[in-house]
Design a protein around this motif. Structure first.
Motif, PDB file in Angstrom:
ATOM      1  N   GLY A  49     -14.121  15.796  20.215  1.00 10.07           N
ATOM      2  CA  GLY A  49     -13.759  16.886  19.315  1.00 10.07           C
ATOM      3  C   GLY A  49     -12.417  16.667  18.644  1.00 10.07           C
ATOM      4  O   GLY A  49     -12.197  17.137  17.524  1.00 10.07           O
TER       5      GLY A  49
ATOM      6  N   GLU B 154     -13.199  14.476  15.767  1.00  5.83           N
ATOM      7  CA  GLU B 154     -13.959  15.234  14.773  1.00  5.83           C
ATOM      8  C   GLU B 154     -13.043  15.998  13.835  1.00  5.83           C
ATOM      9  O   GLU B 154     -13.246  16.000  12.621  1.00  5.83           O
ATOM     10  CB  GLU B 154     -14.917  16.188  15.499  1.00  5.83           C
ATOM     11  CG  GLU B 154     -15.799  16.998  14.578  1.00  5.83           C
ATOM     12  CD  GLU B 154     -16.768  17.872  15.349  1.00  5.83           C
ATOM     13  OE1 GLU B 154     -17.507  18.653  14.709  1.00  5.83           O
ATOM     14  OE2 GLU B 154     -16.789  17.782  16.592  1.00  5.83           O
TER      15      GLU B 154
ATOM     16  N   ASN C  48     -22.631  15.756  16.618  1.00 10.26           N
ATOM     17  CA  ASN C  48     -22.368  15.243  17.957  1.00 10.26           C
ATOM     18  C   ASN C  48     -23.639  15.324  18.803  1.00 10.26           C
ATOM     19  O   ASN C  48     -24.422  16.263  18.680  1.00 10.26           O
ATOM     20  CB  ASN C  48     -21.211  15.988  18.626  1.00 10.26           C
ATOM     21  CG  ASN C  48     -21.564  17.416  18.999  1.00 10.26           C
ATOM     22  OD1 ASN C  48     -22.259  17.675  19.977  1.00 10.26           O
ATOM     23  ND2 ASN C  48     -21.073  18.365  18.205  1.00 10.26           N
TER      24      ASN C  48
ATOM     25  N   GLU D 124     -23.809  23.241  17.721  1.00 12.28           N
ATOM     26  CA  GLU D 124     -22.744  23.308  16.724  1.00 12.28           C
ATOM     27  C   GLU D 124     -23.140  24.165  15.529  1.00 12.28           C
ATOM     28  O   GLU D 124     -22.269  24.739  14.871  1.00 12.28           O
ATOM     29  CB  GLU D 124     -22.384  21.892  16.243  1.00 12.28           C
ATOM     30  CG  GLU D 124     -21.778  21.012  17.309  1.00 12.28           C
ATOM     31  CD  GLU D 124     -20.454  21.553  17.809  1.00 12.28           C
ATOM     32  OE1 GLU D 124     -19.617  21.918  16.967  1.00 12.28           O
ATOM     33  OE2 GLU D 124     -20.264  21.633  19.030  1.00 12.28           O
TER      34      GLU D 124
END
Length: 519
Positions: free
Chosen positions: A231, A234, A250, A420
């Motif tokens: 993350g 990201e 992901n 997500e």
């Protein structure tokens, strides 16, 4: 000021080159690791007369004790040839790297920074007196949980393997599925303190070279203390941060990463996390599951259509209920309107406040169920929802219809294959409820138009986020809402990569003709 000077002095010590004096090198190593009791420093003497001093440095728990004993200690102390006649340290150094040490990977190091990084990464370092270089022997062997079944992205039909926290295990799982020499795996360390290993995997000749170059440039710009999970990466590499929608994909499944690589995407694997990233990503990808490609095309298409229906239910169901009961009662059938009116009789709150209370209550129960220990969390989420909902209706705070709407909305959010995508829908649902309470269906329409315009403005590494819907590409519709048979998916997504576009030349299946029938 004194702490700054001490830190600067230590950094200069770390980045300085190795000395030819073994004892000077040993002094510096002990100065850095004097409070690190898990770093093992062993002084040995080798040779027939035990007159050649060496030092071995490794981290207990990160280096495999079997590898250190078998490949290094046993080789140096037991199987070392007679080297008394070799007085040249450089010659002895070369002999140790080519003939004595039996590790999987042996390479020289010339400065303290690389030496410390190797030791703290699980490697073993061997230093020799009279030589300004050290030997790094690959001995990584820490404990991990191994390859297990996916816990987030589960499927009924498909592989039962998931990534683990070991980077090398994860790259091996991808290599196992894509046995091609053009599959590249480039590795680098990010983070000034953590120095986390990052692996970038792509297939040369299929992946877009501009995307690969852009990804490496964004990774090079990351200048932070540490990377603890994918993350972090990201957020550093995404095209825009002013959006609730995810701009990278992901996954914990190696088969999903392999499928993305075959479509021209680039995978990012981070050491210490079982979740890999895929770029670029399209909006429709979040409604696709790995199981879609293992089931027959008609079944996969029906399930995808169900996911898109649930997307609109999860986003609009409470707001449509608020708009219909507050502004547009004439749109409801008479019997339904009478039923809703009788249920709302005595409710002290307007429909918006009623929906807001129920939605917030359910979000609290959901978060409590996730954060609690697993056996207790399931009981709290199920029992809590039933008890609170029934008690609220009996107490007259909310209507039974509102409990039904909120329940269906919550269940619809669990249909998405990607968690997500469920998160921004949960956030935007409250905005839609506010617009519906203020302007009715007109507010909902304006909210949808604003969301669509925002989605069309997003890009993921240059690829339009809403492709192939905007810009519209008919060829891309074969594997977006619908999933046509594999033999008809002849080309890769054009918005992802235009290199090597043909991926399937299999002809359409045709049943054999009966004997005697003319063609």
């Amino acid at each position: 000021m004194q702490e700054f000077k001490e830190r600067e002095k230590q950094e200069q010590t770390i980045s300085s080159p190795l000395s030819e004096s073994l004892y000077e090198n040993l002094r510096r190593i002990r100065t850095v690791f004097q409070t690190s009791h898990d770093v093992v420093i062993r002084e040995l003497r080798i040779g027939e007369d035990k007159n050649i001093p060496i030092v071995i440095v490794y981290t207990d728990g990160l280096a495999s004790s079997q590898s250190v004993s078998g490949f290094i200690l046993d080789a140096l102390l037991v199987h070392t040839p007679k080297v008394e006649g070799v007085h040249n340290p450089e010659k002895l150094f070369e002999l140790m790297s080519t003939s004595i040490l039996a590790g999987g990977e042996v390479k020289p190091l010339s400065d303290f920074e690389k030496l410390y990084l190797a030791v703290l990464a699980g490697e073993t370092v061997v230093l020799l007196d009279g030589c300004a270089k050290a030997l790094m022997v690959s001995t990584r062997g820490w404990k991990d949980r191994g390859v297990q079944e996916p816990t987030v992205q589960t499927v009924i039909r498909g592989p039962r393997e998931a990534f683990s926290e070991s980077l090398r295990t994860n790259t091996a799982l991808v290599r196992r599925r894509v046995k091609d020499e053009n599959l590249h795996c480039e590795q680098q360390a990010i983070g000034r303190i953590t120095k986390t290993d990052i692996a970038v995997m792509y297939i040369e000749g299929i992946a877009n070279e501009k995307i690969v170059k852009e990804l490496f440039e964004r990774l090079e710009r990351i200048d932070t203390d540490g990377i603890l999970e994918s993350g972090y990466i990201e957020e550093f590499i995404q095209d825009s941060y002013l959006t609730p929608f995810p701009l990278t994909y992901n996954t914990e499944r190696p088969d999903v990463v392999a499928g993305g690589l075959l479509e021209g995407r680039v995978a990012i694997l981070v050491d210490g996390t079982p979740f890999a990233l895929l770029v670029p990503v399209l909006f429709g990808q979040f409604f696709q599951s790995a199981e879609d490609y293992y089931q027959r095309s008609m079944i996969a298409t029906a399930i995808r259509l169900l996911r898109y229906v649930c997307f609109f239910i999860a986003l609009l169901a409470p707001s449509l209920y608020i708009a219909a009961t507050t502004f547009h009662q004439e749109m409801l059938p008479t019997q339904l309107l009478i039923s809703l009116a009788s249920q709302r009789e005595g409710i002290p709150f307007p429909a918006f406040v009623e929906a807001l209370i129920m939605e917030l209550t359910f979000e609290i129960l959901r978060e409590a169920g996730i954060r609690m220990p697993r056996p207790m969390g399931q009981a709290i989420s199920i029992v809590g929802a039933l008890v609170v909902g029934q008690a609220a209706v009996e107490a007259g705070f909310v209507s039974a219809a509102m409990v039904i709407v909120v329940s269906i909305t919550a269940i619809s959010t669990f249909v998405f294959p990607s968690y997500e995508m469920a998160i921004p829908i949960r956030v935007l649902r409250f905005l839609m409820m506010l617009l519906a309470a203020s302007f009715g269906l007109f507010g909902i329409t304006m909210g949808l138009l604003g969301m669509v315009l925002h989605l069309c403005s997003l890009r993921s590494f240059g690829a339009p986020y809403m492709a192939p819907f905007s810009p519209i590409r008919l060829a891309g519709q074969k594997d977006m809402i619908f999933r046509l048979p594999h033999w008809s998916l002849r080309k890769r997504p054009a918005m992802i990569s235009k290199e090597n576009p043909v991926r399937d030349a299999t002809p359409a299946p045709a049943p054999p003709r009966p004997e005697g029938e003319q063609s």
